[in-house]
Design an enzyme around this catalytic site. Structure first.
Site, mmCIF file in Angstrom:
data_model
loop_
_atom_site.group_PDB
_atom_site.id
_atom_site.type_symbol
_atom_site.label_atom_id
_atom_site.label_comp_id
_atom_site.label_asym_id
_atom_site.label_seq_id
_atom_site.Cartn_x
_atom_site.Cartn_y
_atom_site.Cartn_z
ATOM 1 N N HIS A 198 -6.243 2.587 2.040
ATOM 2 C CA HIS A 198 -5.418 3.748 2.382
ATOM 3 C C HIS A 198 -5.851 4.407 3.685
ATOM 4 O O HIS A 198 -5.061 4.589 4.612
ATOM 5 C CB HIS A 198 -5.458 4.775 1.254
ATOM 6 C CG HIS A 198 -4.912 4.293 -0.045
ATOM 7 N ND1 HIS A 198 -3.925 3.346 -0.139
ATOM 8 C CD2 HIS A 198 -5.217 4.626 -1.327
ATOM 9 C CE1 HIS A 198 -3.637 3.118 -1.407
ATOM 10 N NE2 HIS A 198 -4.411 3.880 -2.139
ATOM 11 N N ASP A 222 0.886 -1.165 0.000
ATOM 12 C CA ASP A 222 0.000 0.000 0.000
ATOM 13 C C ASP A 222 0.921 1.212 0.000
ATOM 14 O O ASP A 222 1.574 1.504 1.010
ATOM 15 C CB ASP A 222 -0.904 -0.002 1.233
ATOM 16 C CG ASP A 222 -1.899 1.160 1.240
ATOM 17 O OD1 ASP A 222 -1.643 2.168 0.529
ATOM 18 O OD2 ASP A 222 -2.909 1.089 1.943
ATOM 19 N N HIS A 223 0.989 1.908 -1.137
ATOM 20 C CA HIS A 223 2.010 2.944 -1.273
ATOM 21 C C HIS A 223 1.854 4.071 -0.253
ATOM 22 O O HIS A 223 2.814 4.785 0.032
ATOM 23 C CB HIS A 223 2.007 3.517 -2.699
ATOM 24 C CG HIS A 223 0.822 4.357 -3.036
ATOM 25 N ND1 HIS A 223 -0.365 3.837 -3.502
ATOM 26 C CD2 HIS A 223 0.629 5.695 -2.964
ATOM 27 C CE1 HIS A 223 -1.221 4.809 -3.721
ATOM 28 N NE2 HIS A 223 -0.643 5.949 -3.402
#
Length: 489
Positions: free
Chosen positions: A241, A178-179
């Protein structure tokens, strides 16, 4: 301040989907920047693997073009790019067949270096790739796989996906990326909380009135309309996110900074989330931009479904049911085509229990704002006296730690999240990656919310392009005497 670069050991990284959009925009330019920073060793090997038939030279040319376009301004004409391209190779491969697998095995199997496999492909191919890596002898106990979201679209599919990967790899070998967790400020959130005595004693419902987490985008669905209309803001943003940001802001201090200790505490937060009441949810769809409706159409036109009930905006109020956070609401908000591109966590402290300055001094609260993008940094709002004669007038001013100002050019260098996370994969550090039980717990909380509005037949409320979302989102806060922080750059 000069940032310290710690080189990683030699590695082989195979990028399945190596000609795709993510590889071109993020993965390969990020690796080039790590090469320029001397973090990636010169004898590392990057092997693109995709359906397209091309040779090594053609792939090198494709990567060079991508780096010039998306490399973030790194100098490419001093010979560094040519040296980086020498690290590249390519194999045309059939993910569901036998084509190319023996050629790939000949390139990587049996090496005495770290082996990592990046699944930059649709989740439907994860099982096929994992099975072939095992059957062709390319995966041993030290190999790692990186998988991109979506990690399922509900609890059942997430469990099935986890079970598929678990047939071929141990959990310690699976890196669910998950960036958002690779952003500098997100990691600084842990440093602020657990590296300073100043905040942690106040980090509870006794002193904090509420928390806001906002991720706003100015773009619409663009070319992702077909995908996005099957997902919506809840599946695309909140379940992953925003959930991760919520966990970091609400978690208990882990015993140590290692992967499982951190992820154990995050999991406790997800499992403590209370169900969300229907009147604490606001969904919306953006209208067309009145100044350019042809190029910036409304949501339903953009996705090609005039009756779509998928949300491009979502705001909700939730609670973490534990001793630390009892009574402190957490508000989540995300949307497309909003007033500005902004990601921010705002910790709003309570009013002073008694004001000695009288009503004319107004209402003032301390707010700790953690900006994730743009202009990464942290500000703490402090109440002071307004300069000048004529009485005690109070104003709020920020103590500002914008990275570009506080740390100088080196500290403010925009290291992309993918760069950091890929280097963590090579190091074998899973701290910033989601564990399988985290993913499943997040879906277990999310599914009833989606099922609820589907059963009720709720229709998203329209909102103006370039606004802060539907008016109902403001009312969600105002009926309890609160307001959203302004969405601005």
């Amino acid at each position: 301040m000069v940032s310290r670069v710690i080189p990683v050991d030699p590695f082989d990284l195979v990028i399945f989907g190596g000609t795709g959009d993510l590889a071109r925009r993020k993965i390969l330019p990020g690796l080039f920047r790590r090469y320029c920073s001397s973090q990636m060793p010169g004898d590392a090997r990057i092997i693109g693997a995709a359906r397209s038939e091309m040779d090594r030279a053609a792939y090198q040319a494709l990567v060079a073009e991508a780096i010039r376009e998306f490399g973030g301004g790194r100098a490419c004409e001093d010979g560094t790019l040519d040296k980086f391209l020498e690290c590249l190779d390519y194999v045309a491969i059939d993910a569901r067949g036998t084509g190319g697998w023996e050629a790939l095995r000949d390139k990587v199997a049996g090496s005495d270096r770290i082996e990592a496999y990046y699944f930059s492909v649709a989740p439907s191919l994860f099982g096929d790739l994992a099975e072939r890596l095992q059957s062709y002898g390319m995966a041993d106990d030290t190999s790692r796989i990186v998988v991109e979201k979506p990690f399922g679209r509900d609890l059942a599919s997430a469990r099935a996906l986890n079970a598929t990967l678990a047939r071929y790899f141990d959990e310690k070998q699976i890196y669910r990326i998950d960036h958002y967790l690779g952003k500098e400020t997100v990691q600084n959130l842990m440093a602020i909380r657990f590296g300073n005595m100043l905040f942690e004693p106040l980090w509870n419902s006794q002193f904090i009135d509420h928390i806001q987490i906002t991720v706003a985008e100015t773009v619409g669905v663009g070319g992702r309309g077909e995908y996005y209309d099957k997902s919506g803001a809840m599946r695309d943003m909140v379940q992953n996110h925003l959930m991760q940001l919520l966990c970091l802001i609400a978690m208990e201090p882990p015993a140590r900074f290692d992967p499982d200790a951190v992820r154990d505490e995050k999991l406790k937060v997800i499992r403590a989330l209370e169900p969300v009441e229907p009147h604490h949810i606001v969904r919306g769809q953006y209208d067309a931009d009145p100044d350019d409706p042809e190029n910036m159409p409304d949501y339903r036109t953009a996705v090609g479904d005039a009756r779509s009930k998928t949300e491009s905006f979502l705001a909700m109020k939730t609670h973490v049911a534990n001793w630390r956070w009892a009574g402190t609401p957490i508000y989540l908000r995300t949307g497309k085509r909003m007033a500005a591109r902004s990601s921010e966590i705002s910790v709003v402290f309570k009013d002073t229990p008694h004001s000695i300055f009288g009503d004319e001094a107004g209402r003032h609260r301390n707010v700790l704002a953690i900006r994730l993008q743009p202009n990464e940094g942290i500000t703490l709002g402090v109440t002071i006296k307004e300069p000048g004669p004529g009485g005690m007038r109070l104003i709020d001013v920020p103590l500002d730690m914008t990275f570009a100002d506080a740390l100088g050019p080196e500290g403010a260098e925009n290291v992309d999240a993918y760069e950091r996370l890929i280097m963590d994969v090579i190091r074998g550090n899973q701290t910033l990656f989601m564990r399988g039980d985290e993913v499943e717990a997040a879906w277990a909380w999310t599914d009833p919310i989606i099922d609820g509005w589907t059963a009720r037949g709720d229709v998203p409320k329209p909102y103006d392009s370039g606004s802060a979302g539907p008016d109902a989102a403001d009312q969600l806060m105002r009926r309890e005497g609160r307001e959203w922080r302004k969405v601005e750059v």
